[in-house]
Design an enzyme around this catalytic site. Structure first.
Site, PDB file in Angstrom:
ATOM      1  CD  GLU A 235     -18.009 -54.985 -62.363  1.00  0.00           C
ATOM      2  OE1 GLU A 235     -19.276 -54.883 -62.017  1.00  0.00           O
ATOM      3  OE2 GLU A 235     -17.743 -53.994 -62.326  1.00  0.00           O
TER       4      GLU A 235
ATOM      5  CD  GLU B 293     -15.217 -52.992 -66.044  1.00  0.00           C
ATOM      6  OE1 GLU B 293     -15.953 -51.592 -65.376  1.00  0.00           O
ATOM      7  OE2 GLU B 293     -15.963 -53.930 -66.567  1.00  0.00           O
TER       8      GLU B 293
HETATM    9  C1  BG6 Z   1     -18.879 -52.259 -64.506  1.00  0.00           C
HETATM   10  C2  BG6 Z   1     -19.248 -53.241 -66.052  1.00  0.00           C
HETATM   11  O1  BG6 Z   1     -19.508 -53.117 -63.430  1.00  0.00           O
HETATM   12  O2  BG6 Z   1     -19.247 -51.466 -64.889  1.00  0.00           O
HETATM   13  C3  BG6 Z   1     -19.830 -52.438 -67.370  1.00  0.00           C
HETATM   14  O3  BG6 Z   1     -18.332 -54.169 -65.994  1.00  0.00           O
HETATM   15  C4  BG6 Z   1     -19.875 -51.359 -66.775  1.00  0.00           C
HETATM   16  O4  BG6 Z   1     -20.321 -53.795 -67.960  1.00  0.00           O
HETATM   17  C5  BG6 Z   1     -19.095 -50.519 -65.748  1.00  0.00           C
HETATM   18  O5  BG6 Z   1     -20.301 -50.509 -68.403  1.00  0.00           O
HETATM   19  C6  BG6 Z   1     -19.881 -48.597 -65.447  1.00  0.00           C
HETATM   20  O6  BG6 Z   1     -21.363 -48.835 -65.588  1.00  0.00           O
HETATM   21  P1  BG6 Z   1     -22.211 -48.342 -66.377  1.00  0.00           P
HETATM   22  O7  BG6 Z   1     -23.366 -48.461 -65.735  1.00  0.00           O
HETATM   23  O8  BG6 Z   1     -21.993 -46.554 -66.336  1.00  0.00           O
HETATM   24  O9  BG6 Z   1     -21.947 -48.881 -67.646  1.00  0.00           O
END
Ligand code: BG6
Length: 490
Positions: free
Chosen positions: A194, A384
């Site tokens: 990111e 993701e």
């Molecule tokens: C993304 C990141 O922005 O979101 C991850 O790359 C992160 O590391 C994921 O875990 C989800 O966000 P969160 O705050 O729910 O863990």
């Protein structure tokens, strides 16, 4: 629904959120190791000490102090889900689901504990070699993020982190070590997780960031772009098998109203938050609108001719991104803002929001895929995507998570539509395929996994792994190459 033959189904994690073993086998500290747990409403803090022994915690480390692990504080990333000691069991479960690809990151401070050493830590190299070999045992391809929010703390404190041009050579030394060490074991790499988040964060402050903050953020980003481009060139020299991607935080933004001012503001938000980073990494040069973005905050960058040449010769092979939600942009006053961690903008009246106020918007994923493919014509991978939710373990040990299945099913259906429209989507790795520590809040209770891990927000639990209903559902999706993706009624 037809997914291309050989589609890479899998899941994703990050070292700092799952490995634990933060001080084992010579590993150095990174910022997450001095970061406490938070909640949806309380931000995570960092702990520090002064040379005279005084200690404290806050949102930043004050001048004169250094990051320190303090007794009596709870640091969820210290143990994560103890993947360091459970990786064999975990990989066996991923294999049982039928994974073709597993996204993970390498903790830079496990390889170079301070970051400026010339020789790597052999124990760190060995750990990842074991993990990669274990994955290959089951025919799973590793997809490795080289830097996922875990720059060694020492580099931040002694060199000023990414404010310093020297970081480029520390980073390239690190990546060259990895490319050489894991030649033949890893072919899919992502340079920075990111990368665009530095700028997006400033936008999330809703106009509170001053010009100095923008100057710093754009300069840091420039050094990371150059480091990333050099890494791509080095990776290609070391092995022609290497496929190296950018990784962009893909939050789709819509204009809240049809007011032309909202349409324009929204377009500019896309340029700043999404296209700026993608264009530099995919086209190898700064886009025309950069000047407008820099002028808006009186930003003047240290960019050399060599940097420009490096950017041009180190363009990425694939575009990868995270996608969880969409947001809105408006020039009008709004009362109903999304309040979750990482979520921004006025709430969209057409969408449902999660417990963490993240908008559930599968059409946004299709939209993003089509816009981005049309712009870059590069293979795309969603690295993701998932739903953070509270899960309950039943008396019989079962975990029913129809909400997660529904979320994933809708998003996979949206992917299918984009593919049918010509998008070259090559893979999908669901986030936190096994429960892990939330990056934003430090909670364990914000679970994304298809595999449950017995660990709570205070650090209690046995680390026992359990299969959720979504485990079996995803197994079926993979087995049928996406044919069995029907959206269940929740
Ligand atoms: C993304 C990141 O922005 O979101 C991850 O790359 C992160 O590391 C994921 O875990 C989800 O966000 P969160 O705050 O729910 O863990």
């Amino acid at each position: 629904m037809a997914f291309p033959k050989g589609f890479l189904w899998g899941g994703a994690t990050a070292a700092n959120q799952c490995e634990g073993a933060y001080d084992v086998d010579g590993r150095g500290l990174s910022r997450m190791d001095i970061t406490t747990a938070g909640t949806l409403t309380e931000r995570r803090q960092v702990t520090y000490a002064y040379p005279d022994g005084r200690t404290g915690k806050g949102l930043t480390i004050p001048t004169g102090a250094h990051g320190a692990v303090l007794p009596g504080e709870y640091y969820p990333n210290h143990d994560g889900i103890d993947f360091y000691h459970h990786y064999k069991e975990d990989i066996a479960l991923l294999a049982e689901m039928g994974f073709k690809i597993f996204r993970m990151s390498i903790a830079w401070s496990r390889i170079f504990p301070h970051g400026d050493e010339s020789e790597p830590n052999q124990k760190g190299l060995e750990f990842y070699r074991n993990v990669f070999e274990e994955l290959h045992k089951y025919g799973i391809e590793p997809l490795v993020t080289i830097s996922h929010y875990e720059t060694p703390l020492y580099l931040e404190e002694h060199y000023g982190g990414w404010n310093n041009r020297k970081m480029i050579s520390f980073y390239t030394h690190y990546v060259e070590t990895l490319f050489k060490e894991y030649r033949g074991l890893v072919k899919y790499w992502l340079t920075f997780n990111e990368i665009n988040i530095t700028i997006m964060f400033l936008e999330m402050l809703g106009g509170k960031a001053d010009d100095a903050a923008y100057q710093q953020a754009y300069q840091q980003l420039h050094y990371q772009f150059v480091a990333s481009a050099q890494a791509v060139s080095i990776g290609h020299q070391i092995s022609s098998d290497n496929q190296i991607g950018c990784m962009i935080c893909g939050i789709v933004s819509y204009p809240l109203t049809p007011d032309p001012q909202d349409i324009m503001k929204n377009r500019h938000a896309w340029e700043q938050n999404i296209f700026y980073s993608g264009d530099v990494q995919c086209f190898g040069e700064y886009p025309t609108f950069s000047k407008r973005l820099w002028d808006a905050h009186d930003v003047h960058l240290d960019i050399t001719d060599q940097d420009r040449a490096d950017l041009k010769s180190g363009t990425v092979d694939m575009y990868t991104f995270s996608y969880y939600m969409s947001s809105t942009t408006t020039t009008h006053a709004v009362e109903n803002d999304a309040q979750g961690n990482f979520s921004i903008g006025a709430k969209n009246p057409y969408l449902q929001y999660s417990e963490w106020d993240w908008a559930d918007d599968p059409a946004g994923l299709q939209y993003y895929l089509e816009v981005i493919y049309d712009r870059y014509h590069l293979p795309l991978m969603i690295v993701e995507n998932g739903l953070g939710a509270v899960d309950k373990v039943g008396a019989d040990g079962s975990i029913h998570d129809p909400y997660r299945i529904a979320y994933m099913a809708e998003h996979i259906e949206a992917m299918g539509k984009a593919i049918a429209n010509g998008v070259d989507l090559v893979g999908y790795t669901s986030w936190g395929c096994i429960d892990l520590v939330s990056a934003g809040t430090g909670q364990m209770s914000k679970r994304y996994g298809l595999i449950y891990v017995d660990r709570d927000d205070a650090g209690n639990g046995t680390f026992e792994r359990r299969k959720k209903d979504s485990f079996y559902w995803y197994q079926n999706v993979i087995q049928t190459n996406g044919a069995a993706v029907a959206v269940p009624q929740v």
